[in-house]
Design a protein around this motif. Sequence first.
Motif, short mmCIF file in Angstrom:
data_model
loop_
_atom_site.label_atom_id
_atom_site.label_comp_id
_atom_site.label_asym_id
_atom_site.label_seq_id
_atom_site.Cartn_x
_atom_site.Cartn_y
_atom_site.Cartn_z
N ARG A 149 0.82 -1.20 0.00
CA ARG A 149 0.00 0.00 0.00
C ARG A 149 0.86 1.26 0.00
N PHE A 151 0.45 5.49 0.80
CA PHE A 151 -0.40 6.56 1.33
C PHE A 151 0.23 7.90 0.96
N ASN A 172 -3.27 -0.93 -2.90
CA ASN A 172 -4.11 0.26 -2.94
C ASN A 172 -3.28 1.53 -2.78
N PHE A 174 -3.66 5.02 -1.30
CA PHE A 174 -4.50 5.79 -0.38
C PHE A 174 -4.13 7.27 -0.46
N ASP A 176 -5.21 11.23 1.51
CA ASP A 176 -5.89 11.85 2.65
C ASP A 176 -7.15 12.57 2.20
N SER A 178 -9.31 13.62 4.83
CA SER A 178 -9.84 14.04 6.12
C SER A 178 -10.43 15.45 6.07
N CYS A 182 -14.24 13.47 -0.62
CA CYS A 182 -13.50 12.55 -1.48
C CYS A 182 -13.94 12.61 -2.93
N VAL A 207 -8.05 4.79 -2.99
CA VAL A 207 -8.87 4.78 -1.79
C VAL A 207 -8.75 6.13 -1.09
N CYS A 208 -9.88 6.83 -0.95
CA CYS A 208 -9.90 8.07 -0.18
C CYS A 208 -10.02 7.69 1.29
N TRP A 209 -9.04 8.12 2.09
CA TRP A 209 -8.94 7.66 3.48
C TRP A 209 -9.13 8.85 4.42
N GLN A 211 -8.03 10.03 7.09
CA GLN A 211 -7.00 10.25 8.09
C GLN A 211 -5.79 10.92 7.46
N VAL A 216 -2.10 7.18 10.33
CA VAL A 216 -2.10 5.85 9.73
C VAL A 216 -0.80 5.09 9.96
#
Length: 497
Positions: A149, A151, A172, A174, A176, A178, A182, A207-209, A211, A216
Motif C-alpha cells: 500500500r 499513502f 491500494n 490511499f 488523505d 480528512s 473525497c 482509496v480516499c482515506w 485520516q 495511519v
Amino acid sequence: MNVRRRDVGRRDHGTILPLVLVFVVVLGLVLAGTARYTATNLRYSAVVEERASASASAEAALRHAIQRVGANAVATCDGGPVTIAPTYDPVADPILADADTIDITCTRLDTGQATLSDWAAVITADGIGGANDLEINAPATIEQAATGRIFMQSLRQSDLRINYDDVVFNGNLFYDGSGDDCATIDRYSESSSGWDDDIVMGSGSFVCWPQTWDQVVDEPPTANLPAHVPGNPTWTMVGSCRVFEPGWYHELELNVGGDNYFRSGAYVFEDVLIDTSYDPVTTTTAWGTTILAGYGDDTTFDTRLATGTSCEAAQALDALDGPAPLNTGTNGVTWYLGGSSKLLINRDTTIEMIPMTIDDGLRRHAVSLHVFGSGGAWPSTLASGVDVIEEGSGSGNRALFQGQIWAPTQPIDLYQLTGDANGQITSGVVAAQVLVDSTSGSMGALGPDRTQADHELLLSATATVDGVTVEARAVVEHRPGATAGSRVAVRSIRIID
C-alpha cells in the motif's frame, strides 16, 4: 367339616386378579421408565454425536483458516470481523463437508495505528509544496513500480509523477480525505489526462482515506543506543575491508574507493555528512566506494547487491560472533541520523543495508535508517525540504535499503540510482517526498516489509450440524512476509459450544 372347607375356599376366591393387576401396573411403570430412560439416552447420544460432529467441523474449519492465513491468502483483517470464504475440497476435507454451514471470520486485535510494515510508502508532503511528492522513473519494460500500500498526504495531478507508461501498483493507493470531500478531490482517475497511459492499478485501487499520514502510521521504536561519548569508535581492517563498530559517531572515516563493512548494531551519527566518496580525515576523494551493513540469515534478509567484495570475510566473522550487544538480539544494522546528518550516495557508490530487527513487544520492526525527530536522542536539525538521502555525481550509484526508512520531515532522492537487486527501498519508507527509479526484478522500486509485519489475529470458525452449533476460536500471530511454514504462530485455541 365339609361346610368349613367350602367357607375357606370362598374367602380365597378372586385374590389372583388384584395381584396380577398390581404386577402389570408395576411392570408397566418399570417398562415406561426404562423406555423413557432409553429414549432420553438415545436423544442425548444423538445430541452428543451432533455436537461432536459440529465440534470436529469447527476445529477443522479453524485449521483451514490458520492454513489460509499462513499461505497469505487472507487480508490483514482490518476493521474486522472479516469473513473468510472457505475454499476446501469436499473429498479431501470430508469433516468440513459434513457440516450444514461453515462460517469463518478474522479480526485484527492489534487495532492501533498501522505499522510501517503495512505500507510500501507513506508520503507526508512536509515542506514540499505539493509538487511531485512521489515520483517514479519506470522504464516501459518494468511491469511493477511498487508492491504493498501507498499513502499520500494529498493526491492531486501534480503530486504523483510517473515518467513512463504502464507502471503497475499492486496495492491500494490511499490519499488523505480528512479535510475534503473525497468525490471532489482532483486525483488521478480514468477521466484524468494521461492516467490510462501512465498508471495501472494492478490488484489495487484508489482509496480516499479519512485520516492524515500521522494517523495511519507510527514511528518505529528505537534500539538500545550506544553511549554519547566524544570521539569515534575505532575501525579495523580485515584484509582490504574497513570494518566499523556500532557506536556514536561525530565523523565517518570511510575507506573511499574501497570496501567498507558495518558490524551488526546501532549507529548514531551526530552532525555527520556521510559522503560516500569523501574521507574527512585525509580529505581524500575517490570513486567506487562499497558499503555493506549487517549480515542476513539467508531466509529473511541476505546480501543481494553488494556481493563479491573483500568484506565477505568480515561479514562472516560478524555472523560467527553473533548479534552485537546493542543489536537487541538480531543481526542487522540501523543508522540513526541526528543534527545535520545526511547521506550523500556519491561517485558510483554501492550501498546495501541489511536491517536490525527491533521488537517492541507486539511487532518486530526491521529498520535500516531512522532520522531522529524532536523527541529523539539527538533531533535532526535539517531544514524542511532538505534531502536526508540524495544522489551525488556518477551514473553508477546503486542502493538497496532492505529495512524501513523513517524520515517524515525530509525528502529522499534516489531518482537516478540503479538498484538491480529487486528494488531500492524494499521494506517501507515514510518521508516528505520520495523520488525513485523502478528497477529490474519482481519487486520494483518500493516494497512493504517482507518479514517483520506481525499482526495479532482472532480467527473464529463456526460449524452447524443438524441444528447444533459449535464455535472454535484461535488467537494467532501472523507474519506475512516470513518464509512458508513460519508465518503463523498459534497463541491459544478455545472451543465454545
